[in-house]
Design an enzyme around this catalytic site. Structure first.
Site, PDB file in Angstrom:
ATOM      1  N   PRO A 246      -0.635  11.193   6.614  1.00 47.56           N
ATOM      2  CA  PRO A 246      -0.731  10.505   8.012  1.00 47.56           C
ATOM      3  C   PRO A 246      -1.902   9.490   8.265  1.00 47.56           C
ATOM      4  O   PRO A 246      -2.876   9.416   8.880  1.00 47.56           O
ATOM      5  CB  PRO A 246      -1.164  11.764   9.073  1.00 47.56           C
ATOM      6  CG  PRO A 246      -1.821  12.591   8.086  1.00 47.56           C
ATOM      7  CD  PRO A 246      -1.249  12.331   6.806  1.00 47.56           C
ATOM      8  N   CYS A 247      -1.665   8.423   7.464  1.00 47.79           N
ATOM      9  CA  CYS A 247      -2.726   7.378   7.347  1.00 47.79           C
ATOM     10  C   CYS A 247      -2.806   6.643   8.820  1.00 47.79           C
ATOM     11  O   CYS A 247      -3.727   5.945   8.966  1.00 47.79           O
ATOM     12  CB  CYS A 247      -2.492   6.110   6.415  1.00 47.79           C
ATOM     13  SG  CYS A 247      -0.851   5.459   6.482  1.00 47.79           S
ATOM     14  N   HIS A 248      -1.717   6.827   9.410  1.00 50.77           N
ATOM     15  CA  HIS A 248      -1.752   6.222  11.110  1.00 50.77           C
ATOM     16  C   HIS A 248      -2.813   6.953  11.889  1.00 50.77           C
ATOM     17  O   HIS A 248      -2.992   6.577  12.846  1.00 50.77           O
ATOM     18  CB  HIS A 248      -0.421   6.405  11.655  1.00 50.77           C
ATOM     19  CG  HIS A 248       0.146   7.819  11.825  1.00 50.77           C
ATOM     20  ND1 HIS A 248       0.760   8.497  10.723  1.00 50.77           N
ATOM     21  CD2 HIS A 248       0.062   8.706  12.796  1.00 50.77           C
ATOM     22  CE1 HIS A 248       1.130   9.682  11.188  1.00 50.77           C
ATOM     23  NE2 HIS A 248       0.731   9.997  12.305  1.00 50.77           N
TER      24      HIS A 248
END
Length: 286
Positions: A246-248
């Site tokens: 989950p780089c977001h």
């Protein structure tokens, strides 16, 4: 139905872009619906079906005030507080355990020679996806607009691998994350090509729970490298597995959402969608 889902996402993405640009004026339902050339009733129903909450409620999650609020409420220890709060229960992402296995030095050096990769195209609430797996786990997930271009991007990572367009259970299990029924997930493994530093960054990202946010500096602190924010940002930008890693969920320390490899509006949509879904689950547990 798949084509309709994609059309709805495009409309929702346009709505989110408009809300993001104009959040300080808190645009009304009529304002946003008018921009999309939809009736307020139809837009309200479509948006609620997609996000699980009304446009007004979603707006609260997708403004900078939401991000700043998350940072303010826990100060410099946001990541620790988020982990301490956890997401317990059978319907939560906490039950999903993801194990990262890096490529062997030989696999890394030879570009995937003798490696067999299955790949397929799928759709999710945020658009079209290419999903790829080896016998050891997921090696690539990417949003795309052009299927040929995204496949070439995959091949550039593993230029010497053998490719088979087929759906396997590893891919299907990973895509279950979008069905919201995380209690049905088995252990998901990731088989990634990256440096030791990149793998450590991606592993740290997995510790940021759904519905929570962190900053580049806090990721560095978690890794024991608080001054490596620039290198961490580069590693995050090179994340090969969209959404699942989950780089977001990483934003700037100012509270601004920042850029996203697969589109800024898509990042805002994911943050709002996850916050809304987590809020619904929390209220259902009361």
């Amino acid at each position: 139905m798949k084509g309709q889902q994609n059309t709805d996402f495009d409309r929702i993405a346009d709505a989110i872009f408009y809300l993001r640009k104009n959040f300080k004026t808190q645009p009304s339902l009529d304002d946003v619906a008018g921009k999309l050339r939809l009736s307020p009733h139809h837009f309200q129903r479509m948006f609620t079906d997609w996000a699980g909450v009304s446009p007004k409620k979603f707006l609260q999650y997708t403004t900078l005030e939401y991000a700043k609020g998350l940072l303010k409420e826990t100060g410099s220890s946001l990541l620790d507080a988020a982990l301490d709060s956890g997401l317990s229960g059978t319907g939560r992402l906490h039950d999903l355990f993801i194990n990262i296995e890096g490529m062997t030095p030989g696999e890394y050096k030879n570009g995937g020679k003798d490696l067999s990769i299955n790949y397929s195209y799928a759709e999710c609430p945020f658009g079209k996806l290419l999903v790829a797996s080896t016998p050891k786990g997921i090696c690539y997930i990417s949003f795309f607009e052009n299927d040929k271009k995204v496949f070439q991007e995959l091949k550039s990572i593993f230029p010497n691998a053998t490719y088979n367009q087929t759906v396997d259970m590893i891919q299907q299990n990973a895509l279950f994350i979008f069905t919201h029924d995380w209690s049905q997930l088995s252990k998901i493994k990731l088989h990634l090509k990256g440096t030791d530093f990149q793998l450590k960054v991606w592993e740290t990202l997995l510790k940021v729970p759904m519905g929570k946010l962190s900053t580049y500096g806090q990721i560095g602190e978690q890794m024991g490298n608080p001054k490596a924010t620039r290198a961490i940002g580069t590693a995050i930008g090179n994340n090969p597995v969209a959404f699942l890693i989950p780089c977001h969920r990483v934003i700037r320390s100012s509270g601004e959402f920042g850029e996203y490899h697969w589109g800024d509006s898509r990042k805002v949509a994911m943050i709002g969608w996850e916050a809304a879904k987590t809020d619904l689950v929390n209220r259902n547990d009361l």
